[in-house]
Scaffold this motif. Structure first.
Motif, PDB file in Angstrom:
ATOM      1  N   MET A   1       0.847  -1.171   0.000  1.00  0.00           N
ATOM      2  CA  MET A   1       0.000   0.000   0.000  1.00  0.00           C
ATOM      3  C   MET A   1       0.898   1.240   0.000  1.00  0.00           C
ATOM      4  N   SER A   2       0.554   2.195  -0.824  1.00  0.00           N
ATOM      5  CA  SER A   2       1.341   3.420  -0.880  1.00  0.00           C
ATOM      6  C   SER A   2       1.011   4.316   0.316  1.00  0.00           C
ATOM      7  N   LEU A   3       1.909   5.224   0.603  1.00  0.00           N
ATOM      8  CA  LEU A   3       1.668   6.156   1.703  1.00  0.00           C
ATOM      9  C   LEU A   3       0.456   7.032   1.399  1.00  0.00           C
ATOM     10  N   ALA A   4       0.281   7.422   0.138  1.00  0.00           N
ATOM     11  CA  ALA A   4      -0.887   8.241  -0.217  1.00  0.00           C
ATOM     12  C   ALA A   4      -2.174   7.507   0.138  1.00  0.00           C
ATOM     13  N   THR A   5      -2.242   6.220  -0.152  1.00  0.00           N
ATOM     14  CA  THR A   5      -3.413   5.417   0.186  1.00  0.00           C
ATOM     15  C   THR A   5      -3.568   5.291   1.696  1.00  0.00           C
ATOM     16  N   GLU A   6      -2.454   5.094   2.384  1.00  0.00           N
ATOM     17  CA  GLU A   6      -2.496   5.001   3.844  1.00  0.00           C
ATOM     18  C   GLU A   6      -3.015   6.301   4.466  1.00  0.00           C
ATOM     19  N   ILE A   7      -2.587   7.419   3.919  1.00  0.00           N
ATOM     20  CA  ILE A   7      -3.057   8.713   4.417  1.00  0.00           C
ATOM     21  C   ILE A   7      -4.571   8.828   4.229  1.00  0.00           C
ATOM     22  N   ASP A   9      -6.738   6.439   3.855  1.00  0.00           N
ATOM     23  CA  ASP A   9      -7.407   5.504   4.766  1.00  0.00           C
ATOM     24  C   ASP A   9      -7.466   6.076   6.181  1.00  0.00           C
ATOM     25  N   SER A  10      -6.400   6.721   6.609  1.00  0.00           N
ATOM     26  CA  SER A  10      -6.371   7.339   7.935  1.00  0.00           C
ATOM     27  C   SER A  10      -7.396   8.460   8.041  1.00  0.00           C
ATOM     28  N   CYS A  11      -7.626   9.154   6.944  1.00  0.00           N
ATOM     29  CA  CYS A  11      -8.611  10.232   6.949  1.00  0.00           C
ATOM     30  C   CYS A  11     -10.004   9.711   7.286  1.00  0.00           C
ATOM     31  N   LEU A  12     -10.276   8.480   6.891  1.00  0.00           N
ATOM     32  CA  LEU A  12     -11.598   7.899   7.145  1.00  0.00           C
ATOM     33  C   LEU A  12     -11.860   7.657   8.627  1.00  0.00           C
ATOM     34  N   VAL A  13     -10.796   7.469   9.395  1.00  0.00           N
ATOM     35  CA  VAL A  13     -10.928   7.193  10.832  1.00  0.00           C
ATOM     36  C   VAL A  13     -10.210   8.255  11.677  1.00  0.00           C
ATOM     37  N   LEU A  14      -9.963   9.393  11.084  1.00  0.00           N
ATOM     38  CA  LEU A  14      -9.152  10.425  11.737  1.00  0.00           C
ATOM     39  C   LEU A  14      -9.678  10.812  13.109  1.00  0.00           C
ATOM     40  N   SER A  15     -10.972  10.918  13.256  1.00  0.00           N
ATOM     41  CA  SER A  15     -11.534  11.344  14.545  1.00  0.00           C
ATOM     42  C   SER A  15     -11.280  10.310  15.646  1.00  0.00           C
ATOM     43  N   ALA A  86       1.176  11.392  -4.005  1.00  0.00           N
ATOM     44  CA  ALA A  86       0.806  10.685  -5.234  1.00  0.00           C
ATOM     45  C   ALA A  86       1.533  11.283  -6.441  1.00  0.00           C
ATOM     46  N   VAL A  87       1.627  12.600  -6.497  1.00  0.00           N
ATOM     47  CA  VAL A  87       2.354  13.257  -7.588  1.00  0.00           C
ATOM     48  C   VAL A  87       3.833  12.890  -7.527  1.00  0.00           C
ATOM     49  N   LEU A  88       4.415  12.958  -6.340  1.00  0.00           N
ATOM     50  CA  LEU A  88       5.831  12.619  -6.198  1.00  0.00           C
ATOM     51  C   LEU A  88       6.085  11.142  -6.490  1.00  0.00           C
TER      52      LEU A  88
END
Length: 102
Positions: A1-7, A9-15, A86-88
C-alpha cells in the motif's frame, strides 16, 4: 500500500486516531518527503526544489502542532499531503523506484 493510500485511509478514521497515531502518520509523511528530496529530486537544481526544502522544514518543526490540530483542519492537510505524495510517486516512478518507509 502506498503512503498516499495510507493517508487517505487514515482520513476515514481520523476522529478516532489518538495523538500518538496522528504524530506517527505525520512523521511517516515527513520521512517520505525527505526520501523524495534525496532520490526523486536528486540532480535537480536547488532553485527548482526550494519548495520541498521549505515544506520539509515546516513539517519538521511543526509535527506536534500538526498532529494536535482539530480533525477538520488536519483532514484538509492530510488530503493535500496525499495528493502531493501521489504526484511525487509518479515523478519517482518515471525516474527510479519510489522510496518506501514503514
Amino acid at each position: 500500500m502506498s503512503l498516499a493510500t495510507e493517508i487517505l485511509d487514515s482520513c476515514l478514521v481520523l476522529s478516532r486516531l489518538d495523538q500518538r497515531s496522528r504524530h506517527g502518520l505525520i512523521e511517516r509523511i515527513l520521512q517520505q518527503l525527505q526520501a523524495y528530496h534525496s532520490t526523486a529530486l536528486h540532480g535537480v537544481p536547488p532553485d527548482k526544489h526550494f519548495w520541498i526544502d521549505t515544506l520539509i522544514a515546516w513539517v519538521s518543526g511543526s509535527t506536534v502542532e500538526i498532529a494536535s490540530m482539530q480533525t477538520p483542519e488536519l483532514l484538509e492537510i492530510l488530503v493535500e499531503f496525499a495528493e502531493l505524495i501521489a504526484v511525487l510517486d509518479g515523478i519517482s516512478a518515471s525516474r527510479i523506484a519510489p522510496p518506501r518507509f514503514h
